[in-house]
Design a protein around this motif. Structure first.
Motif, PDB file in Angstrom:
ATOM      1  N   ALA A   1       0.832  -1.200   0.000  1.00  0.00           N
ATOM      2  CA  ALA A   1       0.000   0.000   0.000  1.00  0.00           C
ATOM      3  C   ALA A   1       0.869   1.253   0.000  1.00  0.00           C
ATOM      4  O   ALA A   1       0.586   2.225  -0.720  1.00  0.00           O
ATOM      5  CB  ALA A   1      -0.919   0.000   1.218  1.00  0.00           C
ATOM      6  N   ALA A   2       1.925   1.247   0.785  1.00  0.00           N
ATOM      7  CA  ALA A   2       2.819   2.408   0.843  1.00  0.00           C
ATOM      8  C   ALA A   2       3.475   2.653  -0.515  1.00  0.00           C
ATOM      9  O   ALA A   2       3.593   3.803  -0.955  1.00  0.00           O
ATOM     10  CB  ALA A   2       3.884   2.192   1.916  1.00  0.00           C
ATOM     11  N   ARG A   3       3.895   1.575  -1.171  1.00  0.00           N
ATOM     12  CA  ARG A   3       4.512   1.731  -2.502  1.00  0.00           C
ATOM     13  C   ARG A   3       3.507   2.292  -3.496  1.00  0.00           C
ATOM     14  O   ARG A   3       3.850   3.155  -4.325  1.00  0.00           O
ATOM     15  CB  ARG A   3       5.054   0.375  -2.986  1.00  0.00           C
ATOM     16  N   TRP A   4       2.259   1.805  -3.417  1.00  0.00           N
ATOM     17  CA  TRP A   4       1.234   2.300  -4.337  1.00  0.00           C
ATOM     18  C   TRP A   4       0.975   3.779  -4.099  1.00  0.00           C
ATOM     19  O   TRP A   4       0.875   4.567  -5.046  1.00  0.00           O
ATOM     20  CB  TRP A   4      -0.060   1.507  -4.154  1.00  0.00           C
TER      21      TRP A   4
ATOM     22  N   LEU B   1       1.336   9.435  -5.876  1.00  0.00           N
ATOM     23  CA  LEU B   1       1.666  10.827  -5.597  1.00  0.00           C
ATOM     24  C   LEU B   1       2.818  11.333  -6.465  1.00  0.00           C
ATOM     25  O   LEU B   1       2.888  12.517  -6.794  1.00  0.00           O
ATOM     26  CB  LEU B   1       2.004  10.990  -4.118  1.00  0.00           C
ATOM     27  N   ASP B   2       3.707  10.423  -6.833  1.00  0.00           N
ATOM     28  CA  ASP B   2       4.836  10.813  -7.680  1.00  0.00           C
ATOM     29  C   ASP B   2       4.369  11.346  -9.035  1.00  0.00           C
ATOM     30  O   ASP B   2       5.031  12.188  -9.650  1.00  0.00           O
ATOM     31  CB  ASP B   2       5.769   9.616  -7.874  1.00  0.00           C
ATOM     32  N   LYS B   3       3.213  10.864  -9.493  1.00  0.00           N
ATOM     33  CA  LYS B   3       2.663  11.355 -10.761  1.00  0.00           C
ATOM     34  C   LYS B   3       2.332  12.838 -10.685  1.00  0.00           C
ATOM     35  O   LYS B   3       2.301  13.527 -11.711  1.00  0.00           O
ATOM     36  CB  LYS B   3       1.410  10.562 -11.134  1.00  0.00           C
ATOM     37  N   ASP B   4       2.055  13.337  -9.473  1.00  0.00           N
ATOM     38  CA  ASP B   4       1.765  14.756  -9.271  1.00  0.00           C
ATOM     39  C   ASP B   4       2.936  15.483  -8.616  1.00  0.00           C
ATOM     40  O   ASP B   4       2.766  16.565  -8.053  1.00  0.00           O
ATOM     41  CB  ASP B   4       0.510  14.907  -8.409  1.00  0.00           C
ATOM     42  N   ASN B   5       4.124  14.837  -8.704  1.00  0.00           N
ATOM     43  CA  ASN B   5       5.347  15.429  -8.146  1.00  0.00           C
ATOM     44  C   ASN B   5       5.204  15.751  -6.655  1.00  0.00           C
ATOM     45  O   ASN B   5       5.643  16.806  -6.180  1.00  0.00           O
ATOM     46  CB  ASN B   5       5.734  16.705  -8.911  1.00  0.00           C
TER      47      ASN B   5
ATOM     48  N   VAL C   1      -4.350  15.095  -3.018  1.00  0.00           N
ATOM     49  CA  VAL C   1      -3.625  15.775  -4.107  1.00  0.00           C
ATOM     50  C   VAL C   1      -4.213  17.166  -4.338  1.00  0.00           C
ATOM     51  O   VAL C   1      -3.481  18.150  -4.511  1.00  0.00           O
ATOM     52  CB  VAL C   1      -3.689  14.940  -5.401  1.00  0.00           C
ATOM     53  N   LEU C   2      -5.517  17.262  -4.317  1.00  0.00           N
ATOM     54  CA  LEU C   2      -6.166  18.568  -4.489  1.00  0.00           C
ATOM     55  C   LEU C   2      -5.937  19.461  -3.266  1.00  0.00           C
ATOM     56  O   LEU C   2      -5.714  20.662  -3.393  1.00  0.00           O
ATOM     57  CB  LEU C   2      -7.661  18.383  -4.717  1.00  0.00           C
TER      58      LEU C   2
END
Length: 327
Positions: A174-177, A182-186, A216-217
């Motif tokens: 879960a942590a890796r996911w 989040l990496d996709k949104d830097n 993210v928002l």
């Protein structure tokens, strides 16, 4: 089977004739189903890739017609391609419709000796196809909550590759996911924030995705998600307070009051994601448990519709509360 294993099969081009994508991660089911189209060259999609939406079958007659159309497409040989790819979204509408009589009771009574055998019904043809599918067709059923007692569901789970799109094996996965998402949104995320988030969501990928998307928002413009963000944004597991008017309206099946609350929040400037979060909290506490499960699935479908611009957010949320109040 897990989605990662299915993706390996797709990449190799060695797929099974039948797949059943299940689990509460609506976005994950949808994304994986779309990947099957890569089995066919893009220029040949018009001839070999087809999508069906079972929610269009609003009654037994519509369901029979959908099944007939589906079987006709499945039995058609691929054109200049190694196989045909068919995807059926919201497949629970044909695999386990709400009224049992649409399934079991519609089968004809056994013929008396000496009488001429009647032709197969669409449902019987569907069952026969599941038992012996066309090897050059990959048929993908994308389903929400299914009734495990239904004959058709049992048959499909026996013959299809069942894929769990709803859960992660452990907290490390879960942590890796979460970090990859989040990496996709830097964005980065603090370890304590991950721990708090998983305390609220468990290992349900659908719930994790919904909360991460809200975060993210919420943290837009900041470099990382912190424990403070999670505490402020992620809905707790405890029962909402007395002022949770929208939730009370949904629990009481009061569509008029629920619509009034949604309208009032929009007029006050609330963002759709915030309103959806309240509705999700209410849906998760519906009774009995199977009602909560189907309610959460409806919330995730609406979340996907909003993100894919399938309609005006307020309209989609109003339609959602009407659906929840009618369950």
């Amino acid at each position: 089977m897990k989605p990662a294993e299915v993706r390996k099969q797709i990449k190799s081009g060695n797929t099974a004739p039948l797949y059943l994508l299940e689990g509460d991660d609506v976005q994950g089911r949808h994304d994986l189903a779309m990947e099957f189209a890569t089995l066919v060259d893009e220029g040949l999609h018009a001839f070999n890739v087809q999508t069906f939406y079972a929610n269009e079958a609003t009654n037994a007659g519509g369901r029979d017609q959908l099944i007939s159309d589906l079987l006709s497409a499945a039995r058609t040989l691929p054109m200049m391609a190694p196989r045909r790819v068919l995807a059926v979204h919201e497949a629970e509408r044909i695999l386990s419709p709400r009224k049992a009589k649409d399934d079991e009771a519609d089968l004809p009574a056994p013929e008396k000796p000496g009488k001429r055998q009647k032709s197969l019904t669409p449902l019987e043809e569907f069952e026969a196809y599941i038992e012996s599918p066309e090897p050059l067709t990959t048929l993908v059923f994308v389903a929400g909550s299914l009734d495990s007692n239904r004959r058709l569901v049992k048959l499909l789970r026996k013959h299809a590759v069942s894929v769990d799109c709803g859960s992660l094996d452990n907290s490390s996965d879960a942590a890796r996911w979460i970090k990859a998402r989040l990496d996709k949104d830097n964005l980065a995320i603090d370890p304590q924030a991950i721990s708090l988030l998983l305390q609220a969501t468990g290992l349900s990928l659908g719930r994790i995705r919904a909360e991460v998307d809200k975060l993210v928002l919420f943290v837009a413009g900041e470099p990382a998600v912190t424990a403070r963000h999670v505490k402020e944004m992620v809905l707790p597991q405890s029962e909402p307070g007395e002022d949770f008017a929208l939730g009370r309206a949904i629990w009481n099946n009061n569509a008029r009051e629920a619509l009034r609350e949604v309208g009032a929040q929009f007029e006050a400037g609330a963002q759709p994601v915030m309103v959806l979060g309240q509705i999700r909290a209410a849906a998760g506490r519906l009774k009995p448990d199977d009602r909560a499960k189907t309610g959460i699935d409806a919330v995730f479908r609406t979340d996907l519709a909003i993100k894919s611009s399938a309609g005006e957010p307020r309209y989609l949320l109003e339609r959602l509360v009407i659906e929840l109040c009618g369950r």
